[in-house]
Design an enzyme around this catalytic site. Structure first.
Site, PDB file in Angstrom:
ATOM      1  N   ARG A  40      -3.541  -9.982   5.415  1.00  0.00           N
ATOM      2  CA  ARG A  40      -3.918 -10.034   3.986  1.00  0.00           C
ATOM      3  C   ARG A  40      -2.731  -9.553   3.162  1.00  0.00           C
ATOM      4  NH1 ARG A  40      -6.080  -6.852  -0.009  1.00  0.00           N
ATOM      5  NH2 ARG A  40      -7.647  -7.859  -1.330  1.00  0.00           N
ATOM      6  N   LYS A  95       0.820  -1.226   0.000  1.00  0.00           N
ATOM      7  CA  LYS A  95       0.000   0.000   0.000  1.00  0.00           C
ATOM      8  C   LYS A  95       0.848   1.268   0.000  1.00  0.00           C
ATOM      9  CE  LYS A  95      -4.340  -1.930   1.465  1.00  0.00           C
ATOM     10  NZ  LYS A  95      -5.352  -2.096   2.474  1.00  0.00           N
TER      11      LYS A  95
HETATM   12  C1  9MG Z   1     -10.107  -5.863  -0.423  1.00  0.00           C
HETATM   13  N1  9MG Z   1      -9.134  -5.200   0.417  1.00  0.00           N
HETATM   14  C2  9MG Z   1      -8.134  -4.381   0.013  1.00  0.00           C
HETATM   15  N2  9MG Z   1      -7.444  -3.947   1.071  1.00  0.00           N
HETATM   16  C3  9MG Z   1      -8.018  -4.513   2.168  1.00  0.00           C
HETATM   17  C4  9MG Z   1      -7.779  -4.445   3.539  1.00  0.00           C
HETATM   18  O1  9MG Z   1      -6.823  -3.690   4.048  1.00  0.00           O
HETATM   19  N3  9MG Z   1      -8.574  -5.154   4.369  1.00  0.00           N
HETATM   20  C5  9MG Z   1      -9.588  -5.922   3.861  1.00  0.00           C
HETATM   21  N4  9MG Z   1     -10.350  -6.597   4.753  1.00  0.00           N
HETATM   22  N5  9MG Z   1      -9.865  -6.007   2.580  1.00  0.00           N
HETATM   23  C6  9MG Z   1      -9.092  -5.317   1.741  1.00  0.00           C
END
Ligand code: 9MG
Length: 275
Positions: free
Chosen positions: A255, A221
């Site tokens: 994630r 990010k």
């Molecule tokens: C789909 N998506 C993209 N970034 C995300 C994040 O930080 N958390 C979650 N739950 N979904 C995300």
């Protein structure tokens, strides 16, 4: 802590890795439809072998400035892939969607977790999630992906995000949802400045002590790019470090795009924790 769905149990006494599988036109754009599915399944296998226990399937790009996708388009992208992954692999499948219809159609073919960046605020999403009775990630976002980075503002980012997640959870429980199906996510990068994001990372333990598993998504990010002055492709070490810091501060679902590298970092952390 643990999650339960479709006769499976996911142990959250240590962090689990959620591997990201975006199925948007740009993700496998060099292939025809059949080969796209084949490539996606190959990618799933690679992530599972590298240590992911959850595969997060998404058909809507959630990047800043991303255009919205119609319900039919999202169904076409996501449902056949969920079905194919379910047939081939015994893993947890989450679906990154805010649309009630995508939730219910994905559940029919084997989805285990709803991952909703809009925290069930879209029409019928709350009642559908309650009815499906599956683990559900409620994520905080200020605004919508197309405009969210325009001018994020909070009185106190930690308190504001905490209050939002508490309110969404209260509504979910009032409608008949079960507390053991709630997952929280502060939503790194979703309507937040770099300073907001790092404050939330620093204070993530405040969220983790509230009784719900915390999911953290920092992978590649721009908050990392802002500190490192690096492009998306150059953010591997920043992403792994971010995941590790999130785990250290109480996140139990990470994630990530780079599963193997994150798994190595977690193994070192775990060795220290178990010493
Ligand atoms: C789909 N998506 C993209 N970034 C995300 C994040 O930080 N958390 C979650 N739950 N979904 C995300």
């Amino acid at each position: 802590m643990k999650l339960q769905a479709n006769n499976k149990v996911l142990d959250l006494s240590h962090p689990q890795i959620m591997g990201i599988l975006n199925f948007t036109p740009d993700s496998f754009s060099d292939s025809g439809q059949f080969f796209q599915l084949d490539k996606a399944l190959f990618q799933v296998e690679k992530m599972l072998n590298a240590g992911a226990s959850i595969i997060d399937i998404g058909g809507e790009s959630t990047r800043p400035n991303a255009q919205e996708v119609s319900e039919q388009e999202e169904l076409n992208r996501v449902v056949p892939l969920v079905e194919a992954v379910r047939k081939r692999f015994d893993c947890w499948i989450s679906v990154d969607t805010s649309k009630a219809m995508v939730m219910s159609e994905s559940a029919k073919v084997g989805m285990d977790i709803i991952n909703d960046i809009r925290a069930l605020q879209e029409p019928d999403a709350l009642t559908t999630a309650v009815k499906l009775a599956l683990p559900t990630c409620l994520m905080h976002m200020q605004g919508q992906p197309r405009t969210m980075q325009a001018n994020p503002y909070y009185k106190n980012v930690v308190e504001d995000v905490l209050e939002f997640l508490q309110n969404r959870t209260a509504l979910f429980l009032q409608q008949g949802g079960k507390a053991e199906n709630v997952i929280w996510d502060v939503g790194f990068g979703f309507g937040k400045t770099v300073q907001h994001n790092f404050t939330l990372l620093q204070q993530q333990a405040r969220f983790a002590v509230q009784g719900y598993p915390v999911l953290a998504g920092l992978s590649r990010k721009s908050m990392l790019g802002a500190v490192l002055d690096k492009t998306v492709e150059q953010r591997l070490i920043g992403s792994v470090t971010g995941a590790l810091l999130a785990a250290q501060n109480g996140a139990t679902i990470l994630r990530v795009h780079d599963v193997a590298e994150t798994a190595d970092a977690l193994k070192i952390w775990q060795a220290m924790m178990n010493a």
